[in-house]
Design an enzyme around this catalytic site. Structure first.
Site, PDB file in Angstrom:
ATOM      1  N   ASP A 271       0.875  -1.173   0.000  1.00 22.23           N
ATOM      2  CA  ASP A 271       0.000   0.000   0.000  1.00 22.23           C
ATOM      3  C   ASP A 271       0.911   1.221   0.000  1.00 22.23           C
ATOM      4  O   ASP A 271       1.482   1.571   1.032  1.00 22.23           O
ATOM      5  CB  ASP A 271      -0.893  -0.018   1.252  1.00 22.23           C
TER       6      ASP A 271
ATOM      7  N   ASP B  43       2.965  18.598  13.631  1.00 23.83           N
ATOM      8  CA  ASP B  43       3.007  17.622  12.536  1.00 23.83           C
ATOM      9  C   ASP B  43       2.652  18.351  11.238  1.00 23.83           C
ATOM     10  O   ASP B  43       1.925  19.347  11.265  1.00 23.83           O
ATOM     11  CB  ASP B  43       1.959  16.535  12.837  1.00 23.83           C
TER      12      ASP B  43
ATOM     13  N   HIS C  32      -5.244  12.122  13.490  1.00 19.81           N
ATOM     14  CA  HIS C  32      -6.254  12.073  12.431  1.00 19.81           C
ATOM     15  C   HIS C  32      -7.476  11.258  12.850  1.00 19.81           C
ATOM     16  O   HIS C  32      -8.528  11.356  12.220  1.00 19.81           O
ATOM     17  CB  HIS C  32      -5.684  11.452  11.153  1.00 19.81           C
TER      18      HIS C  32
HETATM   19  C1  LIG Z   1       0.318  10.984  11.652  1.00 17.44           C
HETATM   20  C2  LIG Z   1       0.423  11.598  10.270  1.00 17.44           C
HETATM   21  O1  LIG Z   1      -0.106  12.919  10.297  1.00 17.44           O
HETATM   22  O2  LIG Z   1       1.791  11.760   9.920  1.00 17.44           O
HETATM   23  N1  LIG Z   1      -0.271  10.783   9.290  1.00 17.44           N
HETATM   24  C3  LIG Z   1      -0.157  11.180   7.893  1.00 17.44           C
HETATM   25  C4  LIG Z   1      -1.085  10.370   6.983  1.00 17.44           C
HETATM   26  C5  LIG Z   1      -0.876  10.729   5.519  1.00 17.44           C
HETATM   27  C6  LIG Z   1      -1.827   9.986   4.601  1.00 17.44           C
HETATM   28  N2  LIG Z   1      -1.622  10.358   3.231  1.00 17.44           N
HETATM   29 ZN   LIG Z   2       1.872  13.874   9.669  1.00 17.78          ZN
END
Ligand SMILES: CC(O)(O)NCCCCN
Ligand SMILES: [Zn+2]
Length: 678
Positions: free
Chosen positions: A22, A174, A137
């Site tokens: 994936d 982040d 998220h």
């Molecule tokens: C925890 C995070 O914010 O780094 N996850 C990023 C997910 C990106 C999906 N395309």
């Molecule tokens: Zn991130």
């Protein structure tokens, strides 16, 4: 007073992993955790931390944020085969299940709550939890973006419940928008959520309209959700620092949180394939240092993203080193935010003007009668000259990034001086002596006379001050030789001592000396050659001396009610100081100071991020309690207390704005708005 830094890590959280191919999820690998921990060990940081074990978050704790259905789905995956796991995962945007995911996610929640307990109980002052899967998220009823349970959101709800907290700040650095956290708290005024994130005008994942700067919160929560979108890649250290000076920190100090939790993703760092940003690891030391000044130092840093292992590891180490109280490394790069960053900063300040006192008098006049967002500033494509030149051609070249970081960190990291503070054994020093403090012996009289009679004869008129200068020279020498990190001395005439200290420091080879002088400076050295930058905080304009590039007189009168100095420090002094990049900071407090002890303490605490934390403080010897406060801050013995927050008056805001407008071309970190028509 709590001290110590907790580190929470459990190797079992490395068992969660992707079982099929994936291309979206395959960057969230177990090695993110193990290599970060190994990097901490290689810098001997693990042994300096207080080890706190992880635990499983209970179902009840998870239900503080998530629905029972979400919990049940997650629980049911433990016994699934690969085919079933794949099928369940497909229900979510960018999430994968493994048979151990549920266990790991509960450990991630539990580790986070263990950190909250360790900090709130006073067992430690602050700490970091290295966890995966990440959390910001994930939403009440859905996994998303590699996240199953929202660790940080659960921690905030847990802290409110268990400790009765009413004001919690969540800082999400982040590079992705923590939409999960935003949804959970957007109507909740007790949780202030700040996030910056790669956005590119809604092009970048998760490509949500509600990730833009005008999503300010809903109902009672209006003003308590702050989104700072980055509409270009390549954002760097100066953009991040400008966002802190001109958006987050003024709001955070007004909010006055009782606890700060960081959704600490390092995919906003250089080399990361997701972020494509340019910020280098040491910037996280500065961001951490600033947040440590809030909530009496109660700071919980929780890992979110970060997908370039070397960049992640170095940034984690910079964060933990700073949590431990180590000096903050010099930040690299040109201290000038790019146009796109300044526009985003301007837009979010305008969007939040109705909700925060510190913004009340900021003029967003260009938005006067505009209601819809479309009138806010938007650069479809700002001309290339306003872009940061990227240090790395493309972040996908991992080996190239590794090599860059290897070299870069060699320059950044420096041996931490064995002793933190040198002092002259002046009256009152017995209150802060510790193994981190060294009493310096006086320089002998003849040596001082020799030194002074020549080079400083025009400054020193009488013998009384001669002796006080002696110990000052000794302290400055120790700071220069990096035998100590900082020093403090008292003087019968701080103005004279400061003038001699400045000249002596330049003579010793410090090329850029920042001097912040509180009170009546009397004699003002010549700053033409740029080797000094002086900010004189005084009650009235010094006779005839107007501000110029290297000399500022900032008129300020202490507020009787409390501390209104935040806007001056955050909106003017730090941006100028960071633009100047000094290699020594001299803080002097003369007679009839016009600032309260809490205002001066704020200044000392926040300015420690400069010059590798090399500070020399000289205080008028009548100011015993001030001297003790400053000394305790320099030693790191006290968590900062900055008094009652008082918002700036219109007159004071205008004074800072006038200085900003006048000097923002020279000192570009002052920029927080784009002039019309540029
Ligand atoms: C925890 C995070 O914010 O780094 N996850 C990023 C997910 C990106 C999906 N395309
Ligand atoms: Zn991130």
């Amino acid at each position: 007073m709590a001290s110590g830094t907790a580190l929470i890590y459990d190797e079992e959280m490395t068992t969660h992993k992707l079982l099929w191919s994936d291309p979206i999820c395959d960057i969230e690998v177990p090695e993110r955790l193990s290599s970060s921990y190994e990097q901490l060990r290689s810098y001997h940081l693990v042994e300096r931390c207080v080890h706190v074990p992880a635990r499983e978050g209970s179902e009840e704790e998870i239900l503080l944020v998530h629905s029972l259905e979400h919990l049940e789905v997650a629980k049911s995956t433990q016994t699934m085969n690969e085919e079933e796991l794949k099928r369940v995962s497909e229900n979510y945007d960018a999430f994968f299940f493994h048979p151990s995911t549920y266990r790991c996610a509960r450990l991630a929640v539990g580790a986070t709550l263990q950190l909250v307990d360790a900090v709130m109980s006073g067992k430690v002052r602050n700490g970091m939890a290295l966890v995966r899967p990440p959390g910001h998220h994930s939403q009440r009823n859905a996994a998303n973006g590699f996240c199953l349970f929202n660790n940080v959101a659960i921690a905030a709800e847990y802290a409110k419940l268990k400790y009765g907290l009413q004001r919690i700040l969540i800082v999400d650095w982040d590079v992705h928008h923590g939409q999960g956290t935003q949804y959970i708290f957007e109507e909740d005024p007790s949780v202030l959520y700040f996030s910056w994130h790669r956005y590119e005008h809604q092009e970048f994942w998760p490509s949500l309209k509600e990730s833009d700067y005008d999503a300010v919160g809903l109902g009672k929560g209006k003003g308590f959700n702050i989104n700072l979108p980055w509409n270009k890649v390549g954002m760097g250290n100066s953009d991040y620092l400008a966002a802190f000076f001109h958006v987050l920190l003024p709001t955070a100090f007004e909010f006055d949180p009782e606890l700060v939790i960081v959704s600490s993703g390092y995919d906003s760092g250089i080399g990361d394939p997701e972020g494509q940003m340019n910020a280098t690891p040491e910037v996280f030391a500065h961001l951490t240092h600033f947040l440590m000044q809030l909530a009496n130092g109660k700071l919980c840093v929780i890992l979110e993203g970060g997908y370039h292992l070397k960049s992640l590891g170095e940034s984690v180490c910079m964060t933990v080193k700073t949590l431990l109280g180590d000096p903050v490394p010099q930040v690299s790069g040109e201290m000038a935010p790019c146009l796109s960053a300044v526009e985003s900063i301007q837009n979010v300040r305008a969007a939040h003007k109705p909700y925060w006192k510190w913004l009340a008098y900021e003029d967003t006049s260009f938005l006067q009668n505009l209601s819809t967002k479309s009138h806010f500033l938007k650069t479809a494509n700002s001309n290339p000259s306003t872009e940061h030149e990227s240090k790395i051609t493309n972040n996908n070249d991992t080996v190239k990034v590794d090599r860059f970081l290897e070299l870069h960190m060699k320059n950044i990291l420096f041996p931490v001086p064995p002793i933190k503070t040198a002092t002259t054994g002046c009256e009152g020093s017995e209150h802060f002596l510790s193994e981190h403090v060294q009493l310096v012996k006086e320089m002998d009289k003849t040596e001082v006379e020799a030194l002074v009679s020549g080079f400083y004869a025009d400054l020193v008129k009488d013998n009384k001050t001669l002796l006080s200068l002696g110990s000052m020279f000794v302290i400055l020498d120790k700071i220069l030789k990096k035998e100590v990190c900082n020093g403090i001395a008292t003087s019968p005439t701080a103005a004279l001592s400061a003038a001699v200290a400045l000249r002596h420091s330049v003579r010793l080879g410090f090329q850029r000396v920042l001097c912040v002088f509180v009170g009546d400076m009397q004699m003002i050295p010549n700053t033409e050659d740029g080797k000094m930058l002086i900010i004189n905080i005084c009650e009235k304009e010094q006779s005839g001396k107007t501000s110029c590039k290297h000399y500022f007189s900032l008129n300020w009168k202490e507020d009787a009610e409390g501390n209104d100095f935040f806007s001056a420090v955050l909106g003017f002094i730090l941006p100028v100081a960071y633009s100047y990049q000094p290699n020594l900071t001299v803080i002097a407090v003369g007679p009839n100071r016009n600032l309260g002890i809490s205002g001066i303490s704020l200044l000392v605490a926040l300015i420690q991020g400069l010059a590798e934390s090399r500070i020399f403080a000289v205080i008028e010897d009548t100011e015993i309690s001030l001297m003790q406060n400053v000394a305790k801050l320099l030693v790191g013995a006290s968590t900062p207390a900055f008094g009652i927050y008082v918002p700036p008056t219109q007159e004071k805001v205008n004074r800072i704005k006038a200085l900003r407008d006048q000097f923002q071309q020279e000192w570009k970190m002052l920029q927080c708005s784009v002039k019309e028509g540029i």
